[in-house]
Design a protein around this motif. Structure first.
Motif, short mmCIF file in Angstrom:
data_model
loop_
_atom_site.label_atom_id
_atom_site.label_comp_id
_atom_site.label_asym_id
_atom_site.label_seq_id
_atom_site.Cartn_x
_atom_site.Cartn_y
_atom_site.Cartn_z
N VAL A 34 21.85 7.34 -23.93
CA VAL A 34 20.95 7.24 -25.07
C VAL A 34 20.00 6.05 -24.98
CG1 VAL A 34 20.80 7.02 -27.58
CG2 VAL A 34 22.50 8.55 -26.56
N PRO A 35 20.46 4.82 -24.65
CA PRO A 35 19.50 3.71 -24.54
C PRO A 35 18.39 3.98 -23.53
CG PRO A 35 21.74 2.87 -24.62
CD PRO A 35 21.85 4.36 -24.48
N ARG A 36 18.74 4.56 -22.41
CA ARG A 36 17.72 4.91 -21.41
C ARG A 36 16.72 5.91 -21.98
NH1 ARG A 36 19.13 9.77 -17.36
NH2 ARG A 36 17.00 10.25 -16.70
N VAL A 37 17.22 6.90 -22.72
CA VAL A 37 16.34 7.92 -23.29
C VAL A 37 15.39 7.30 -24.31
CG1 VAL A 37 16.29 9.94 -24.80
CG2 VAL A 37 17.87 9.87 -22.85
N LEU A 38 15.91 6.48 -25.22
CA LEU A 38 15.07 5.87 -26.25
C LEU A 38 14.01 4.97 -25.62
CD1 LEU A 38 17.78 5.02 -28.93
CD2 LEU A 38 16.12 6.89 -28.99
N ASP A 39 14.38 4.21 -24.59
CA ASP A 39 13.39 3.36 -23.92
C ASP A 39 12.30 4.20 -23.27
OD1 ASP A 39 14.75 1.09 -24.66
OD2 ASP A 39 15.75 0.82 -22.72
N ALA A 40 12.70 5.29 -22.61
CA ALA A 40 11.73 6.14 -21.93
C ALA A 40 10.79 6.83 -22.91
CB ALA A 40 12.46 7.19 -21.08
N LEU A 41 11.32 7.22 -24.08
CA LEU A 41 10.47 7.91 -25.06
C LEU A 41 9.39 7.00 -25.64
CD1 LEU A 41 13.04 10.13 -27.02
CD2 LEU A 41 11.39 10.83 -25.27
N ASP A 42 9.54 5.68 -25.48
CA ASP A 42 8.49 4.76 -25.93
C ASP A 42 7.23 4.92 -25.10
OD1 ASP A 42 9.92 3.66 -28.00
OD2 ASP A 42 10.66 1.96 -26.83
N ASP A 43 7.36 5.48 -23.89
CA ASP A 43 6.22 5.53 -22.97
C ASP A 43 5.71 6.93 -22.69
OD1 ASP A 43 6.34 2.72 -22.58
OD2 ASP A 43 7.95 2.98 -21.11
N VAL A 44 6.45 7.96 -23.07
CA VAL A 44 6.02 9.32 -22.73
C VAL A 44 4.87 9.76 -23.62
CG1 VAL A 44 8.34 9.89 -21.96
CG2 VAL A 44 7.65 10.47 -24.29
N PRO B 219 3.33 9.12 -38.04
CA PRO B 219 2.67 8.68 -36.80
C PRO B 219 3.69 8.52 -35.68
CG PRO B 219 1.93 7.37 -38.67
CD PRO B 219 3.09 8.19 -39.15
N LEU B 220 3.22 8.61 -34.44
CA LEU B 220 4.11 8.59 -33.30
C LEU B 220 4.97 7.34 -33.24
CD1 LEU B 220 4.83 10.41 -30.94
CD2 LEU B 220 3.08 9.27 -29.58
N ASP B 221 4.40 6.18 -33.55
CA ASP B 221 5.18 4.95 -33.48
C ASP B 221 6.31 4.95 -34.52
OD1 ASP B 221 3.34 4.79 -35.57
OD2 ASP B 221 3.16 2.61 -35.43
N GLN B 222 6.05 5.54 -35.68
CA GLN B 222 7.10 5.62 -36.70
C GLN B 222 8.18 6.63 -36.31
OE1 GLN B 222 5.80 5.82 -40.82
NE2 GLN B 222 3.85 4.84 -40.31
N GLN B 223 7.79 7.69 -35.63
CA GLN B 223 8.79 8.65 -35.14
C GLN B 223 9.70 7.98 -34.11
OE1 GLN B 223 6.62 12.06 -33.72
NE2 GLN B 223 6.59 13.04 -35.73
N ARG B 224 9.12 7.22 -33.21
CA ARG B 224 9.94 6.52 -32.20
C ARG B 224 10.89 5.54 -32.87
NH1 ARG B 224 4.64 6.12 -28.51
NH2 ARG B 224 5.14 7.74 -26.96
N ALA B 225 10.39 4.82 -33.87
CA ALA B 225 11.25 3.88 -34.59
C ALA B 225 12.35 4.64 -35.33
CB ALA B 225 10.42 3.06 -35.57
N GLY B 226 12.03 5.78 -35.90
CA GLY B 226 13.01 6.58 -36.60
C GLY B 226 14.10 7.11 -35.67
N LEU B 227 13.73 7.46 -34.45
CA LEU B 227 14.72 7.92 -33.48
C LEU B 227 15.67 6.79 -33.09
CD1 LEU B 227 12.53 10.18 -31.16
CD2 LEU B 227 14.15 10.92 -32.90
N ARG B 228 15.13 5.58 -32.95
CA ARG B 228 15.99 4.43 -32.65
C ARG B 228 16.94 4.15 -33.82
NH1 ARG B 228 15.40 1.43 -28.29
NH2 ARG B 228 13.55 1.71 -26.98
N ARG C 155 18.17 6.36 -35.84
CA ARG C 155 19.17 7.41 -35.92
C ARG C 155 20.14 7.42 -34.73
NH1 ARG C 155 14.87 8.90 -38.65
NH2 ARG C 155 15.08 10.25 -40.49
N PHE C 156 19.66 6.99 -33.55
CA PHE C 156 20.46 7.14 -32.34
C PHE C 156 20.76 5.81 -31.63
CE2 PHE C 156 18.52 11.26 -33.01
CZ PHE C 156 19.53 12.16 -32.69
N GLY C 157 20.25 4.71 -32.16
CA GLY C 157 20.36 3.43 -31.45
C GLY C 157 21.76 2.89 -31.32
N ASP C 158 22.72 3.41 -32.07
CA ASP C 158 24.09 2.91 -32.00
C ASP C 158 24.91 3.59 -30.91
OD1 ASP C 158 23.90 5.31 -33.55
OD2 ASP C 158 25.96 4.98 -34.24
N LEU C 159 24.32 4.54 -30.20
CA LEU C 159 25.08 5.34 -29.24
C LEU C 159 24.96 4.80 -27.82
CD1 LEU C 159 24.13 8.90 -30.55
CD2 LEU C 159 26.15 7.53 -31.11
N GLY C 160 25.96 5.15 -27.01
CA GLY C 160 25.97 4.74 -25.62
C GLY C 160 25.57 5.87 -24.70
#
Length: 399
Positions: free
Chosen positions: A255-265, A236-245, A247-252
């Motif tokens: 990336v933080p801007r991208v992950l936040d934006a993908l929550d709303d697209v 499901p989409l919410d699990q994909q978003r969580a999975g992306l965080r 995998r990529f949440g430790d990066l600068g």
């Protein structure tokens, strides 16, 4: 007078391109698209090699250029956004990691559909669920329950084509080769820091992120990773978003801007890159083209161009040959070497651009620096430029 009625399934790139050329050689064409309307949106695609000549013959080169993304080249960056190396679009060849003719998939689909005009009938919101063919034609059963008959059917769908599974069965079933790489695509708001370069950051853990400009006032993003998590695309989409965080949440960097934006697209899409290799592209009066026949994946960088070339070559073959069987054989004979060459990825691809270790990332960055130097630019500019550059398109007699 008409050569016959043709159903083309798929309204993205290969479908409209094929429909255009089929009308040029005298066929009555209907395009069937399972979505409720034209397929808008999508990420960057490009037109290279002989596909540019196809656009010229369609009179569309200027229209595609005018609808381009404005991307000026590819810039590799580090974790702080600092420039590692740059590859501007080659002014002479129009090729390189960024091609001169860079355009959004939806924009190219629109240009192609408009070129077809009222010579092509468009049929939305339905899909093929059954095919029954004989020596004279094909009875097409649709999900809506409707039954129609055509002289020929062209399957111009994506890599996961459902219609293909009705045609290529048993020994003819396609071989699906996973590359072990996922891409998450999305469109995010543009900021003043975004420019007209394709900015690409590779980091340890076999991960990379790209930001690309578009002509819509937004920014296109790709999050890439290597791994065997084959079920990710079905989450499901919410699990994909969580999975992306995860995998990529430790990066600068961005990336933080991208992950936040993908929550709303609303256009987040994840692809498990898989090449499609079909032992044959036709059965009877049904023929495949585009990704349904030979998906290259974005890593190969020539899929859109092959879709444009394939539609032209198929129409030319049908115009020249005396039977569908002979035409489909000629089409496959002409296209197969080019497809095989495009699917033959260089050694280490896609792993080389997504190294697992810090040392691997350092070596990759050093390699891009070397490739960006003037003595090597001539070679680097041909990345993704397509196969068999000296080959000429077959003649296409108009009707």
């Amino acid at each position: 007078m008409t050569r016959g009625r043709v159903l083309v399934t798929g309204g993205s790139i290969a479908g409209p391109a094929t429909a255009y050329w089929l009308t040029q050689v005298g066929y009555d064409v209907t395009v069937l698209e399972r979505t409720d309307g034209p397929r808008e949106g999508g990420q960057n695609v490009d037109v290279r090699g002989l596909a540019r000549e196809v656009l010229v013959r369609m009179g569309l080169e200027d229209a595609v250029r005018a609808a381009g993304t404005g991307e000026v080249g590819t810039r590799f960056v580090d974790e702080d956004g600092g420039t590692v190396s740059e590859f501007p679009t080659d002014a002479e060849t129009g090729d390189g990691p960024t091609a001169e003719l860079e355009i959004l998939r939806g924009e190219l689909a629109r240009v192609l559909a408009e070129a077809c005009g009222d010579r092509v009938a468009w049929w939305y919101g339905d899909q093929v669920v059954g095919l029954d063919q004989d020596d004279a034609g094909v009875a097409v059963r649709l999900e809506s329950g409707e039954l129609r008959r055509f002289d020929l059917v062209v399957v111009a769908e994506g890599a996961g084509s459902r219609t293909r599974s009705l045609v290529l069965t048993g020994d003819d079933a396609p071989q699906l080769d996973r590359l072990g790489m996922h891409i998450a695509w999305g469109t995010i708001p543009r900021t003043p820091d975004d420019d007209d370069w394709w900015r690409w950051m590779s980091v340890p853990g076999s991960r990379s992120m790209s930001l690309r400009p578009d002509n819509q006032g937004t920014t296109r993003v790709m999050l890439n990773w290597m791994g065997d998590d084959t079920g990710f695309v079905d989450l499901p989409l919410d699990q994909q978003r969580a999975g992306l965080r995860e995998r990529f949440g430790d990066l600068g960097w961005e990336v933080p801007r991208v992950l936040d934006a993908l929550d709303d697209v609303d256009d987040l899409y994840v692809e498990d890159l898989t090449q499609v290799r079909c032992p044959t592209w036709s059965v009877g009066r049904v023929v495949l083209t585009g990704d349904a026949a030979w998906c290259i994946t974005p890593v190969g960088g020539f899929g859109t161009s092959l879709a444009l070339i394939g539609g032209y070559v198929l129409a030319a073959s049908l115009a020249r040959e005396s039977s569908p069987a002979a035409a489909f054989a000629a089409y496959e004979e002409w296209m197969r070497p080019m497809v095989t060459d495009a699917q033959d990825l260089p050694p280490g691809v896609p792993r080389v651009a997504n190294p697992k270790s810090r040392l691997g990332v350092a070596l990759f960055r050093a390699g891009t620096k070397l490739a960006a130097t003037r003595p090597v630019q001539a070679v680097a500019s041909r990345i993704g430029s397509g196969s068999e550059p000296d080959r000429e398109l077959p003649d296409l007699p108009t009707y």
